[in-house]
Write a protein that holds these residues in place. Structure first.
Motif, mmCIF file in Angstrom:
data_model
loop_
_atom_site.group_PDB
_atom_site.id
_atom_site.type_symbol
_atom_site.label_atom_id
_atom_site.label_comp_id
_atom_site.label_asym_id
_atom_site.label_seq_id
_atom_site.Cartn_x
_atom_site.Cartn_y
_atom_site.Cartn_z
ATOM 1 N N ASP A 22 42.380 50.743 43.945
ATOM 2 C CA ASP A 22 43.509 50.280 44.731
ATOM 3 C C ASP A 22 43.174 48.976 45.412
ATOM 4 O OD1 ASP A 22 41.535 51.360 46.159
ATOM 5 O OD2 ASP A 22 42.798 52.310 47.659
ATOM 6 N N LEU A 23 42.662 48.024 44.642
ATOM 7 C CA LEU A 23 42.275 46.744 45.224
ATOM 8 C C LEU A 23 43.220 45.655 44.756
ATOM 9 C CD1 LEU A 23 38.495 47.167 44.524
ATOM 10 C CD2 LEU A 23 39.646 47.445 46.706
ATOM 11 N N VAL A 24 43.178 44.540 45.458
ATOM 12 C CA VAL A 24 43.971 43.388 45.052
ATOM 13 C C VAL A 24 43.051 42.437 44.312
ATOM 14 C CG1 VAL A 24 45.449 41.522 45.836
ATOM 15 C CG2 VAL A 24 45.367 43.663 47.116
ATOM 16 N N ALA A 58 36.397 51.839 52.770
ATOM 17 C CA ALA A 58 36.555 53.081 53.517
ATOM 18 C C ALA A 58 35.590 53.113 54.701
ATOM 19 C CB ALA A 58 36.318 54.269 52.594
ATOM 20 N N LEU A 59 34.380 52.587 54.479
ATOM 21 C CA LEU A 59 33.393 52.603 55.555
ATOM 22 C C LEU A 59 33.737 51.619 56.660
ATOM 23 C CD1 LEU A 59 30.046 52.778 53.569
ATOM 24 C CD2 LEU A 59 31.322 54.623 54.640
ATOM 25 N N ILE A 85 32.589 50.116 44.333
ATOM 26 C CA ILE A 85 31.723 49.922 45.503
ATOM 27 C C ILE A 85 32.481 49.217 46.614
ATOM 28 C CG2 ILE A 85 29.710 48.617 46.284
ATOM 29 C CD1 ILE A 85 28.637 49.583 43.374
ATOM 30 N N VAL A 86 33.314 48.256 46.224
ATOM 31 C CA VAL A 86 34.136 47.583 47.226
ATOM 32 C C VAL A 86 35.074 48.592 47.888
ATOM 33 C CG1 VAL A 86 35.881 45.817 47.611
ATOM 34 C CG2 VAL A 86 33.977 45.354 46.077
ATOM 35 N N GLY A 103 32.529 36.559 49.044
ATOM 36 C CA GLY A 103 33.579 35.602 48.727
ATOM 37 C C GLY A 103 34.076 35.711 47.301
ATOM 38 N N ARG A 104 33.429 36.538 46.505
ATOM 39 C CA ARG A 104 33.794 36.659 45.109
ATOM 40 C C ARG A 104 35.131 37.377 44.971
ATOM 41 N NH1 ARG A 104 29.754 39.150 40.765
ATOM 42 N NH2 ARG A 104 31.149 39.132 38.963
ATOM 43 N N SER A 105 35.924 36.977 43.986
ATOM 44 C CA SER A 105 37.209 37.661 43.861
ATOM 45 C C SER A 105 36.993 38.987 43.148
ATOM 46 C CB SER A 105 38.217 36.783 43.131
ATOM 47 O OG SER A 105 38.132 37.004 41.755
ATOM 48 N N VAL A 106 37.709 39.989 43.639
ATOM 49 C CA VAL A 106 37.473 41.359 43.183
ATOM 50 C C VAL A 106 37.795 41.531 41.706
ATOM 51 C CG1 VAL A 106 38.536 43.628 43.366
ATOM 52 C CG2 VAL A 106 37.580 42.554 45.378
#
Ligand SMILES: Nc1ncnc2c1ncn2[C@@H]1O[C@H](COP(=O)(O)OP(=O)(O)OP(=O)(O)O)[C@@H](O)[C@H]1O
Ligand SMILES: Nc1ncnc2c1ncn2[C@@H]1O[C@H](COP(=O)(O)OP(=O)(O)OP(=O)(O)O)[C@@H](O)[C@H]1O
Ligand SMILES: [Mg+2]
Ligand SMILES: [Mg+2]
Lengths: 494, 324, 353, 353
Positions: A83-85, A149-150, A143-144, A130-133
């Motif tokens: 669920d990332l952008v 969540a953390l 991991i992101v 800074g890296r794009s996901v």
């Protein structure tokens, strides 16, 4: 939570589920594909509103009417679907929705340094904030998600199959983090189909079956695996790999890959697969196994090398040519690469064999549906109706639909990338047997899996891939788990 | 009352006179259908407005106004609707005369007289009466006036700001302009096209002024876009030239009257053509004739005159000019 | 910070590789200005090259008439109105929506702020009244668009198409299809005023562009816009109020239309229901050529500004060369495609090095 | 089909139940007509209701003038040109693309098939020459669009915007901005011919709509279009040649434009570079109102046809009722939104039962 009921059009996903989680424990949620685990945690996360039932949080009844409400209450969730952008950076994703800012202006430096801390805590300080996901591998993205969540002030952490895209090392890492959290009194809900993980990390277990609680609060240490399986499936299954045939060596070579390279990803891969043979690719996440399969399949343009099927070379970078030659791929990410989510199950199954149901371009839909229902029944896809949209199936069942597509096609070569990711134990055995049956019928199969046990159990021959090179090749009978682990990590046996 | 005898002034849209004899007495109730291009600039808006105003003066006229459109397919359908409706007459200002010819013929065949306004059909049988502006004549008037002002100055720079370039009327105006300039040995040195809007005029003029560092005369086809043209000229701080307008808006005339800008003259293109059309339609519908003429029947063609308005004669025209 | 690998039980060599990559990436960071320039130039090389080529063609074919500073100002002034709206549109498109009603909103704002009543009030008090009216009308229309899209569930293409029809209709009714001339002292003077030889309109454009860049790249609002456009479901799960944010984005572009209306009113000294006809396509084209993804999730203000300049310069060069409109339009298509292809090739080469 | 469970280790009883469920779902199928009606009426209830409401308003306010069969034919004739293009556009949008150049392609086709040279050839041989020319020009432009999008990687919005400019420019150059009048005997007669009191143009529209429906819903081409639009990556990995298919879809809409050009040429007896101005927005609006997803992956020909009819009927009712142009446009916006909201509410109610 008690008496939770959630209905989707035509499906009662949850029919009265109870769950109680205590501070500082890891509560495992088990159940077959489609049992309703993800739905249940989405109710907790405020994504779905239940038709009935109550949620009691800290002794008071609460209404979790939106994701915000849940997050505010201290419930953080790592969803089964990422669920990332993709366009935002790692740090931006982590702090999305609770940005660090002064009067609206982002505090990028603080966000970056906090991100670095979080990632270091997860053992991944190599990921730059800074890296794009979008440029991260699925594992990196997972991991992101965890770091996100953390980053919240969490009292309850929900993890929906977090280990599906992780290899053993990463999973150990994750467990270390989880133990750290529970020691601080955070409650954790953990969903996984890998029972051995539950043994390692879980405290208590709740088992769901067909949207109902069949057992709750079982202590992990006192519940035998066989009983869990029985609770989940309603029957006893042995987690077994089908027997291997004895002689494949005299079969003709079907798939022949020579000197295959993809610039910057992998180099000089040689691979021959005979009819009836299953070849496994083992390796760490990021080793380049998916790319090998995709390049063989023509989905990526190879830099050098040749791929031939039944002795005929395939055109470079053409999936159409590969499919015509009888190659099939069940991709790693079924949602984005495998399925037409809004299309019916049957058209997902027949999409690669459409011509078989067509006369001068006109489709015989009854024929399609008939054939597709046969397959869904054989593969035990639930619910069985073939006209529902693929989106409404649970993760494991979606995987079966992708497999059904290639079963229908009568492939010569089948490339399976993580075929059992997110698939429950019962279905897993079925898939193993299916793959073996296919091989027995003369198909050449290549399997990529991050579970070493699976590669060893299923494949006849195993190739170990490390940093884009094949470092070892041996019949699986000559390997064992620790040896493969050594190879995968160090590559020193080569 | 009014002091001129020209037909077009007599039928002037904004005025409320009714002194042309028995023709204005109430006759049989008739329904007139009216269709024109989209009112996307002042002149075209004024066409529709003056038509409505004239129709309102007569209790015996019911005017049905179709939505203004630049889509010939839609305009055809509007006329078809009028035919289905069995209106008594149709006043039609076509977006494209040739394209509207078949449906006009169909109306005529159905016994409904069609009054063609401004843009001509390509078949004379498609209209009972044609009321025409004189686009070519407008260009000629503008060109002749510029010739008269710059004389035979050989290196004079003449610029032209046209309207919508793909309309036949624009091409006719430009042709007339070119022909008239040729008579005094001049030609168009810079030409841009706008779109009949203030905004388009400003933009086209800003670029034009850049393209030509020194200009002697400009003809701008349309006073509506002229507001923007003048704004651009003011912005650029240029005044070494004079400008001639087109269409004849009240704004432009006030400006000419005041003499406070480069606008020296404008060429009238009457915006009352459709109002004339309505009057003629009424006469036809009630089987009357034009009382100022000896003819028993309404004539086939009425072509309007394109006079040049300058400071000297502006008072004569300013009352009938349209507000853009 | 590249040493912080303790605890990661991974094998040394693999980690080293990863760490090196990470170090390389972070090494660039301190030198922010350079990095910024590199990344934005990198992403926009093709566009910059296309613009430069265009200028070279202009300079060769039209000589001094093109290269004069007056001409540069003319281009900038012409770009200003479209530019301001394009900056707003960049947000809408980045958020995964589209707004076809910008031209109509501009027209309605221009008409509303130049009615007799408004002008009377402005004369009695201060011309700033007109500014408020124009901005309020723009924001109001944007609000309606936003509410329809976010809460009414009407896709933005349709909702704003409806607004396009309605706003222009209303503008015609209010103005009675007449061009309304402004004679409020101070108003036109202010917007057409020159500061150090450059008009206020140009300053406004530059300021809006800078503000837009900061808003998109340096604020929570901008990051959320990207999130909402890139993956609305993820944004929702992260606790962002996607609907409210969508409304805000439409209000933002509405405000830009109001501002652009003021600029156009000052430039043409009129308010008219025909202002901004066809503006929507120009604006969207500039934004999309500038590299903002129509599907949302990626937006570039710098790209948008270059996109606007390309289009304005193109018209300017054509006019200076006295080309007919038909030739312009034929060539314009070819040039658009060429610019995009160039941009692609250069961007991909840039990212692969 | 239920016996093929060998090897699946499931117990008999569970399997039987499942097969029954699967069978049940497929059992409904024999009654195909009913199912078809249910599903398509269900998905389009709101649209049908909106169209009916519009007709009721028309009948009340304009009485017989609206309800006459002549008027119905007028509406259908007006709908025909837009309708034919809209059917093609449904495929493009379903495939996840957009085509802004339809109006310009129509203009270019109309001009090209009515040049003096073409008409001369047609007179010397047969008017069918004009048909070939128009279709070839349409298909050719579509091919260029498709190649740019699929192989050039230019987003369709930009590629077709460029085509819009170029095709119209070329049309103006070819026609020298003059309206070209057709006097090939037979051509106009054929297309304006009446059969059983209904014009050929209406038949063409109906045929194209039916063909489009069959193509989208009953053929591999349609299924692939939906797959390509729904998830291009998955479609590619499933072995569909996504690029080639994209090209074909653009050629298809180009052909539709060519056909529509012929119809418009016959209707107006002219070819002109101004034909089809603004057609793109009308067509896209009709398609999107009809329920085709702008993001691709879902398309409805029935919805498109109703969408076209709603817009045409709206104009007709307005004309009959003598509303001012500005009021029409104000109301049009409101009615579009109302229709979409109605459609949504009814569709969601329908699907939840
Ligand atoms: N959005 C939805 N619409 C309709 N049905 C849904 C939807 N989401 C889930 N379902 C149905 O609800 C049931 C429970 O699904 P859920 O995703 O919770 O299963 P799960 O236990 O997480 O399975 P898996 O282990 O495969 O992830 C399934 O039958 C699924 O088909
Ligand atoms: N789109 C991409 N752009 C750049 N690099 C990529 C991309 N996708 C993958 N990679 C890189 O390619 C390498 C292999 O990727 P991937 O993680 O898919 O390998 P894998 O062995 O298949 O692992 P998995 O267990 O996740 O399937 C990694 O270094 C990854 O970062
Ligand atoms: Mg799940
Ligand atoms: Mg992989």
């Amino acid at each position: 939570m008690s008496g939770i009921v959630k209905e989707f059009p035509g499906v009662r996903a949850l029919g009265g589920v109870d769950l109680d989680v205590r501070a500082g424990e890891v509560h495992c949620l088990l159940g077959q594909n489609g049992a309703g685990k993800s739905t249940l945690i989405k109710v907790l996360a405020g994504v779905h509103q239940p038709e009935e039932g109550t949620v009691v949080w800290d002794g008071a009844e609460v209404s979790l009417s939106s994701p915000q409400a849940s997050l505010k209450a201290g419930i953080a969730t790592i969803y089964q679907e990422l669920d990332l952008v993709p366009e935002l950076s790692v740090a931006e994703n982590i702090f999305l929705g609770h940005e660090l800012s002064t009067v609206g202006f982002s505090q990028r430096h603080r966000a970056n340094s906090l991100t670095r801390e979080l990632l270091a805590r997860l053992g991944h300080s190599e990921i730059s904030p800074g890296r794009s996901v979008g440029s991260l591998s699925p594992a990196g993205q997972q991991i992101v998600s965890m770091a996100r969540a953390l980053s919240r002030d969490t009292r309850l952490l929900i993890l929906d199959e977090p280990s599906a895209v992780l290899d053993q090392e990463e999973v150990n890492n994750l467990f270390r983090v989880i133990r750290g959290l529970t020691a601080e009194g955070v409650a954790v809900v953990y969903i996984s189909h890998r029972l051995e993980e539950i043994r390692q990390i879980g405290d208590r277990i709740t088992v769901l079956k067909d949207g109902r609680t069949v057992a709750t609060g079982l202590p992990v240490s006192e519940t035998p695996t066989a009983e869990l399986i029985k609770l989940m499936t309603g029957r006893s299954i042995e987690y077994v790999f089908p027997p291997r045939p004895t002689a494949v060596a005299d079969q003709p070579v079907v798939l022949e890959v020579a000197g295959l390279s993809l610039a910057g990803v992998f180099r000089d891969v040689d691979l021959t697969v005979r009819a009836g043979e299953i070849v496994g690719l083992a390796g760490l996440v990021g080793a380049g196994r998916s790319e090998i399969l995709e390049t063989v399949y023509g989905a990526r343009k190879r830099s050098t090398g040749t791929v031939s099927v039944d002795g005929r070379p395939l055109r470079r970078g053409s999936v159409t040519a590969a499919v015509k030659a009888g190659v099939g791929l069940a991709p790693e990410e079924r949602k984005s690469q495998g399925l037409l989510l809004d299309q019916s199950v049957y058209s997902n199954i027949t999409v690669s064999s459409m011509d078989r149901f067509a006369r001068v371009g006109f489709l015989n839909r009854a024929g399609e549906k008939h054939k597709a229902s046969e397959l869904t029944t054989a593969l035990d896809v639930r619910p069985a109706g073939v006209t529902r949209a693929a989106r409404t199936l649970s993760g494991g069942n979606q995987q079966k639909v992708v497999l059904a597509r290639w079963l229908l096609r009568d492939c010569r070569v089948l490339l399976l990338d993580e075929p059992t990711r997110g698939v429950d134990i019962g279905a897993r055995t079925e898939i193993y047997q299916l793959v073996r049956r296919l091989a027995d019928s003369g198909v050449a199969v290549v399997v990529v899996s991050s579970e070493i046990e699976e590669v060893l159990g299923l494949a006849d021959r195993v190739l170990v891939v490390r940093e884009g090179r094949v470092v070892h090749e041996a019949p699986s009978t000559e390997l064992d788990e620790s040896k493969v682990l050594d190879l995968v990590m160090e590559g020193n046996v080569a | 009352g009014n002091e001129k005898n020209d037909d077009d002034q007599d039928l002037g849209g904004g005025t409320t006179q009714a002194d042309s004899g028995s023709n204005d007495e109430a006759g049989d109730k008739i329904v007139i259908g009216f269709s024109a291009p989209a009112a996307d600039h002042g002149w075209m808006a004024s066409i529709t407005d003056s038509a409505k105003k004239v129709a309102d003066q007569y209790d015996d006229v019911e005017l049905r106004v179709a939505s203004g459109t630049n889509d010939v397919n839609l305009q055809i359908s509007q006329v078809e609707t009028f035919i289905n409706d069995k209106v008594d007459a149709i006043v039609l200002l076509p977006f494209d005369g040739a394209a509207m010819t078949p449906v006009a013929l169909k109306a005529m065949q159905a016994g409904i007289p069609v009054i063609n306004v401004d843009r001509e059909f390509d078949d004379p049988n498609a209209a009972r009466v044609t009321v025409l502006g004189d686009n070519y004549g407008m260009g000629v008037s503008a060109g002749a006036y510029i010739c008269s002002q710059i004389g035979d100055k050989s290196d004079a720079v003449v610029a032209e700001i046209a309207g919508i370039d793909s309309l036949p009327l624009t091409q006719e105006r430009s042709q007339g302009f070119k022909d008239a300039l040729a008579d005094c040995g001049q030609d168009v040195d810079n030409r841009v096209a706008a779109d009949f809007t203030v905004e388009g005029g400003e933009e086209a003029a800003a670029n034009l002024l850049q393209a030509a560092p020194k200009i002697d005369a400009i003809w701008n086809h349309d006073d509506d876009q002229g507001v923007g043209v003048l704004a651009a000229i003011k912005n650029a701080g240029r005044d070494e030239f004079f400008m001639v307008g087109g269409a004849g808006s009240a704004n432009a005339m006030r400006s000419i009257q005041a003499g406070d800008s480069v606008l020296q003259a404008t060429v009238i293109y009457p915006s009352t053509q459709a109002a004339d059309g309505i009057k003629l339609a009424r006469l036809l519908g009630q089987q009357k004739n034009m009382s100022d003429l000896v003819e028993v029947e309404v004539p086939r063609t009425v072509q309007l005159y394109a006079p040049v308005v300058t400071k000297d004669n502006v008072d004569q025209f300013i009352d009938t000019a349209f507000e853009s | 910070m590249s040493e912080n690998t303790t605890g990661a039980a991974g094998p040394a060599s693999a980690d080293t590789a990863r760490v090196e990559a990470a170090a390389e990436e972070t090494a660039r960071e301190p030198n922010r200005a350079v990095a910024l320039f590199r990344s934005s130039a990198g992403r926009n090389t093709g566009l910059v090259v296309a613009l430069l080529l265009l200028c070279i063609v202009g300079a060769i074919t039209a000589g001094d008439r093109f290269s004069s500073s007056d001409n540069a100002l003319t281009i900038l002034r012409l770009a200003a109105v479209t530019g301001v709206v394009s900056v707003g549109m960049t947000f809408v498109i980045t958020a995964g929506q589209i707004d076809l009603s910008v031209g109509a909103i501009l027209a309605l704002s221009s008409v509303w702020c130049t009615t007799l009543a408004t002008q009377q009030t402005a004369q009695d008090s201060h011309w700033i009244v007109m500014v408020f009216v124009a901005l309020a009308v723009g924001a109001g229309c944007g609000l309606v668009n936003g509410l329809l899209v976010a809460y009414g569930g009407v896709v933005s293409f349709i909702a704003t198409l409806a607004m396009l029809a309605s706003a222009r209709g209303l503008a015609e009714i209010i103005s009675n299809r007449k061009t309304q001339i402004v004679d409020v002292p101070g108003f036109v003077d202010f917007f057409d005023h020159e500061l150090f030889g450059i008009e206020v309109q140009v300053y406004i454009f530059v300021l809006v562009a800078i503000a837009g860049w900061v808003l998109l790249n340096r604020t929570t609002f901008g990051r959320r816009t990207i999130a909402v456009g890139g993956n609305p479901e993820a944004a929702r799960l992260a606790g962002i109020d996607v609907k409210r944010h969508t409304v805000m984005v439409f209000v933002l572009v509405g405000l830009c239309c109001g501002l652009a209306a003021l600029m156009l009113v000052a430039r043409t000294t009129t308010g008219s229901s025909t202002h901004g006809t066809g503006l929507e396509l120009d604006v969207i084209a500039a934004v999309v050529i500038g590299g903002t993804l129509l599907t949302g999730g990626r937006g570039s203000i710098v790209g948008t500004v270059i996109g606007v300049l390309i289009f304005t310069t193109l018209t300017n060069v054509f006019t200076l060369n006295n080309r007919s409109i038909s030739e312009q339009s034929l060539l314009k298509g070819a040039i658009i495609v060429a610019a995009v292809l160039l941009q692609q090739r250069l961007a991909s080469r840039n990212s692969s090095t």
